[in-house]
Scaffold this motif. Structure first.
Motif, mmCIF file in Angstrom:
data_model
loop_
_atom_site.group_PDB
_atom_site.id
_atom_site.type_symbol
_atom_site.label_atom_id
_atom_site.label_comp_id
_atom_site.label_asym_id
_atom_site.label_seq_id
_atom_site.Cartn_x
_atom_site.Cartn_y
_atom_site.Cartn_z
ATOM 1 N N ILE A 60 0.820 -1.213 0.000
ATOM 2 C CA ILE A 60 0.000 0.000 0.000
ATOM 3 C C ILE A 60 0.858 1.269 0.000
ATOM 4 C CG2 ILE A 60 -1.738 1.327 1.281
ATOM 5 C CD1 ILE A 60 -2.689 -1.396 2.447
ATOM 6 N N TYR A 61 1.773 1.375 0.965
ATOM 7 C CA TYR A 61 2.566 2.590 1.136
ATOM 8 C C TYR A 61 3.715 2.663 0.132
ATOM 9 C CZ TYR A 61 0.017 2.591 5.517
ATOM 10 O OH TYR A 61 -0.975 2.566 6.455
ATOM 11 N N LYS A 62 4.115 3.889 -0.169
ATOM 12 C CA LYS A 62 5.249 4.094 -1.067
ATOM 13 C C LYS A 62 6.532 4.008 -0.246
ATOM 14 C CE LYS A 62 2.825 6.757 -4.481
ATOM 15 N NZ LYS A 62 2.829 7.880 -5.381
ATOM 16 N N CYS A 63 7.180 2.848 -0.331
ATOM 17 C CA CYS A 63 8.416 2.603 0.411
ATOM 18 C C CYS A 63 9.487 2.119 -0.551
ATOM 19 C CB CYS A 63 8.208 1.523 1.478
ATOM 20 S SG CYS A 63 6.898 1.879 2.661
ATOM 21 N N ASN A 64 10.746 2.311 -0.154
ATOM 22 C CA ASN A 64 11.842 1.740 -0.921
ATOM 23 C C ASN A 64 11.776 0.227 -0.769
ATOM 24 O OD1 ASN A 64 12.697 4.293 -1.515
ATOM 25 N ND2 ASN A 64 14.355 4.318 -0.020
ATOM 26 N N SER A 65 11.994 -0.492 -1.844
ATOM 27 C CA SER A 65 11.999 -1.952 -1.759
ATOM 28 C C SER A 65 13.394 -2.424 -1.358
ATOM 29 C CB SER A 65 11.578 -2.557 -3.092
ATOM 30 O OG SER A 65 12.456 -2.140 -4.109
ATOM 31 N N LYS A 66 13.462 -3.629 -0.798
ATOM 32 C CA LYS A 66 14.737 -4.229 -0.409
ATOM 33 C C LYS A 66 14.777 -5.661 -0.885
ATOM 34 C CE LYS A 66 16.377 -1.615 3.478
ATOM 35 N NZ LYS A 66 16.843 -1.641 4.846
ATOM 36 N N MET A 67 15.962 -6.098 -1.298
ATOM 37 C CA MET A 67 16.157 -7.489 -1.698
ATOM 38 C C MET A 67 16.665 -8.267 -0.490
ATOM 39 S SD MET A 67 17.818 -6.960 -5.458
ATOM 40 C CE MET A 67 17.825 -8.678 -5.874
ATOM 41 N N VAL A 68 16.071 -9.451 -0.255
ATOM 42 C CA VAL A 68 16.484 -10.290 0.867
ATOM 43 C C VAL A 68 16.730 -11.717 0.383
ATOM 44 C CG1 VAL A 68 15.307 -8.945 2.657
ATOM 45 C CG2 VAL A 68 14.099 -10.798 1.515
ATOM 46 N N LEU A 116 11.823 -1.046 5.915
ATOM 47 C CA LEU A 116 11.668 -0.307 4.672
ATOM 48 C C LEU A 116 11.498 1.172 4.989
ATOM 49 C CD1 LEU A 116 9.069 -2.610 2.846
ATOM 50 C CD2 LEU A 116 11.555 -2.694 2.700
ATOM 51 N N ARG A 117 12.200 2.026 4.267
ATOM 52 C CA ARG A 117 12.072 3.470 4.441
ATOM 53 C C ARG A 117 10.965 3.953 3.510
ATOM 54 N NH1 ARG A 117 17.257 6.274 3.064
ATOM 55 N NH2 ARG A 117 17.962 4.546 4.323
ATOM 56 N N CYS A 118 9.994 4.635 4.093
ATOM 57 C CA CYS A 118 8.815 5.040 3.332
ATOM 58 C C CYS A 118 8.738 6.552 3.192
ATOM 59 C CB CYS A 118 7.542 4.524 4.012
ATOM 60 S SG CYS A 118 7.559 2.741 4.244
ATOM 61 N N ALA A 119 7.788 6.999 2.370
ATOM 62 C CA ALA A 119 7.576 8.425 2.130
ATOM 63 C C ALA A 119 7.308 9.134 3.452
ATOM 64 C CB ALA A 119 6.402 8.622 1.175
ATOM 65 N N GLY A 120 7.838 10.333 3.591
ATOM 66 C CA GLY A 120 7.645 11.110 4.808
ATOM 67 C C GLY A 120 8.612 10.714 5.910
ATOM 68 N N GLY A 121 9.569 9.852 5.605
ATOM 69 C CA GLY A 121 10.575 9.467 6.601
ATOM 70 C C GLY A 121 10.152 8.347 7.538
ATOM 71 N N THR A 122 8.957 7.820 7.379
ATOM 72 C CA THR A 122 8.528 6.715 8.252
ATOM 73 C C THR A 122 9.215 5.417 7.840
ATOM 74 O OG1 THR A 122 6.629 6.210 6.861
ATOM 75 C CG2 THR A 122 6.253 7.738 8.673
ATOM 76 N N ARG A 123 9.272 4.509 8.786
ATOM 77 C CA ARG A 123 9.873 3.195 8.528
ATOM 78 C C ARG A 123 8.864 2.121 8.893
ATOM 79 N NH1 ARG A 123 15.552 3.098 7.860
ATOM 80 N NH2 ARG A 123 16.473 5.143 8.149
ATOM 81 N N ILE A 124 8.778 1.103 8.047
ATOM 82 C CA ILE A 124 7.884 -0.023 8.288
ATOM 83 C C ILE A 124 8.737 -1.290 8.321
ATOM 84 C CG2 ILE A 124 6.018 -1.414 7.318
ATOM 85 C CD1 ILE A 124 4.807 1.110 6.213
ATOM 86 N N THR A 125 8.462 -2.152 9.311
ATOM 87 C CA THR A 125 9.214 -3.392 9.454
ATOM 88 C C THR A 125 8.426 -4.562 8.876
ATOM 89 O OG1 THR A 125 10.261 -2.543 11.463
ATOM 90 C CG2 THR A 125 10.336 -4.932 11.110
#
Length: 140
Positions: A60-68, A116-125
């Protein structure tokens, strides 16, 4: 001279993505794979851990993606399956047979998390289970 091990398709990807280099080194670690006495170590299709890379993105949120680096259990267990008749003292047999079969499943795993670092500086785990070893266990 072509290196032994990964298929050429995977080798091509390894040159492009540094994280996939972990796949090759982790796959070559046979000490963590559980082999069964009835299946020889030389059997490449036995139940074992296989590594792959997945890109994690938030739905849903605009976050940077990460490869794991992830792992899955894949392969075959014993070729023998069995169905035994059950004896009951009731006139109704709800389960007339008991079947026995083996499935390739995670034996041990650990919980991992990636932020994940998301728009507005928030972080989602995002959390997931990383499989450490696979085993042939009774199917349910």
């Amino acid at each position: 001279m072509k290196p032994a091990g990964p298929p050429s398709g995977l080798l091509l990807v390894l040159m492009c993505c540094p994280l996939l280099g972990l796949v090759q080194s982790a796959s070559s670690n046979k000490a963590s794979d559980n082999a069964h006495p009835h299946l020889g170590d030389s059997d490449p299709e036995r139940c074992m851990r296989h590594h792959f890379v997945e890109t994690i993105t938030h739905p849903i949120y605009k976050c940077n993606s990460k490869m794991v680096l992830l792992a899955r259990c894949e392969g075959h267990c014993s070729h023998t399956t069995r169905s035994d008749p059950l004896i009951s003292f009731s006139s109704v047999l709800k389960q007339p047979f008991k079947s026995t079969c083996s499935c390739c499943r995670p034996h041990t795993s650990k919980l991992k998390a990636v932020r994940l670092r998301c728009a507005g500086g928030t972080r989602i785990t995002a959390t997931y289970r990383y499989i450490l070893a696979c085993n042939c266990e009774e199917c349910s």
